[in-house]
Design an enzyme around this catalytic site. Structure first.
Site, PDB file in Angstrom:
ATOM      1  N   SER A  65       0.854  -1.164  -0.015  1.00  0.00           N
ATOM      2  CA  SER A  65      -0.015   0.013   0.007  1.00  0.00           C
ATOM      3  C   SER A  65       0.807   1.201  -0.163  1.00  0.00           C
ATOM      4  CB  SER A  65      -0.817  -0.117   1.262  1.00  0.00           C
ATOM      5  OG  SER A  65      -1.307   1.254   1.575  1.00  0.00           O
ATOM      6  N   TYR A  67      -2.696  -0.836   9.935  1.00  0.00           N
ATOM      7  CA  TYR A  67      -2.681  -0.907   8.514  1.00  0.00           C
ATOM      8  C   TYR A  67      -1.331  -0.638   8.053  1.00  0.00           C
ATOM      9  CZ  TYR A  67      -4.089  -0.892   3.710  1.00  0.00           C
ATOM     10  OH  TYR A  67      -4.397  -1.172   2.405  1.00  0.00           O
TER      11      TYR A  67
END
Ligand code: NAI
Length: 252
Positions: free
Chosen positions: A142, A155
């Site tokens: 990401s 995350y």
């Protein structure tokens, strides 16, 4: 060089979003695709779509946080096609809260889904890839593999960890002809980010302003990199971290 005829690819969480975008690319390149995901109805629809593209496809139920489910995956795939060449670790979740509001159980859920699962799945496919003389593992990171965000401590930690896991696996298995690489999507329009747009005020404007390409990505933007990293074209590429982000990560 990019042809995947006869290759068997497993895509976790491959029944929607980025996973399905990559599955479509792999299917078009000739791979047989295993959609390994939880929601049976969505997986069935994804398999039908891949079959319409002319590919063979199979749905296997998989919960990446359940070790028994992971253990059942490789036998299910090899029982059908006798091999497993490509693993895409795509399944992922986010729980958007600052660290002082995030419960330890929420932290563990995100780490289990995004990071530990990638380790467990890579470990599960290693023996069959080694026996076959090679394989390809593609981990989906990401922008939060690189940047921090106040609303994404778990995350960000999981996606940063995934990059370092990629490099360790790539180093360990290079001599087995198994290439392990990471792809870092920028802002892609999927269920995950539609929820983020609802939860994070101003996100839509930020993405459009900060992305040099001036648009959100779409799942099919990830298809080409998946084919490259799954094919002979990338046989000397390992441990690489490839942003697919319309330039988001290169502009201040
Ligand atoms: P999505 O929510 O459409 O897809 C995520 C998939 O993972 C879903 O199919 C979901 O069911 C599956 N999943 C979640 N927990 C699971 C579990 N325990 N077992 C099996 N499957 C599980 O979201 P999207 O956007 O397609 O995300 C795919 C990957 O791309 C994720 O790893 C995400 O972190 C990553 N990503 C997405 C970006 C975006 O802008 N959409 C940007 C950067 C990374």
């Amino acid at each position: 060089m990019f042809e995947l005829d006869g290759r068997v690819a497993v895509v976790t969480g491959g029944n929607g979003g980025i996973g399905l975008g990559m599955a479509r690319g792999l299917a078009r390149a000739g791979a047989r695709v295993v959609v390994a995901a939880r929601n049976e109805a969505k997986s069935k629809a994804a398999v039908a779509e891949l079959e319409r593209l002319g590919a063979e496809a199979l749905a296997v139920p998989l919960d990446v946080t359940d070790e028994a489910s992971i253990a059942a995956l490789v036998p299910a795939v090899t029982a059908r096609w006798g091999r497993l060449d490509i693993l895409v670790n795509n399944a992922g979740i986010n729980i958007r809260k600052p660290a002082h509001e995030l419960e330890p159980a929420e932290w563990r859920r995100v780490l289990d889904t995004n990071l530990t699962a990638a380790f467990l799945l890579a470990r599960a496919v290693y023996p069959v890839m080694k026996r076959q003389g090679g394989g390809k593992i593609i981990n989906i990171g990401s922008m939060l593999s690189i940047f921090g965000a106040a609303f994404a401590p778990a995350y960000g930690a999981s996606k940063g960890g995934l990059v370092q896991l990629t490099k360790s696996l790539a180093s360990a298995w290079a001599r087995d002809n198994i290439q392990v690489n990471a792809v870092l999507p920028g802002w892609i329009d999927t269920d995950l980010t539609r929820q983020a747009r609802r939860e994070v005020p101003g996100l839509d404007e930020l993405v459009l302003r900060r992305t040099p390409a001036g648009r959100w990505g779409v799942p099919d933007d990830l298809a080409g990199v998946a084919v490259f990293l799954a094919s002979r074209a990338s046989d000397f590429v390992t441990g690489a971290v490839i942003p697919v982000d319309g330039g988001f990560s290169i502009q201040l």
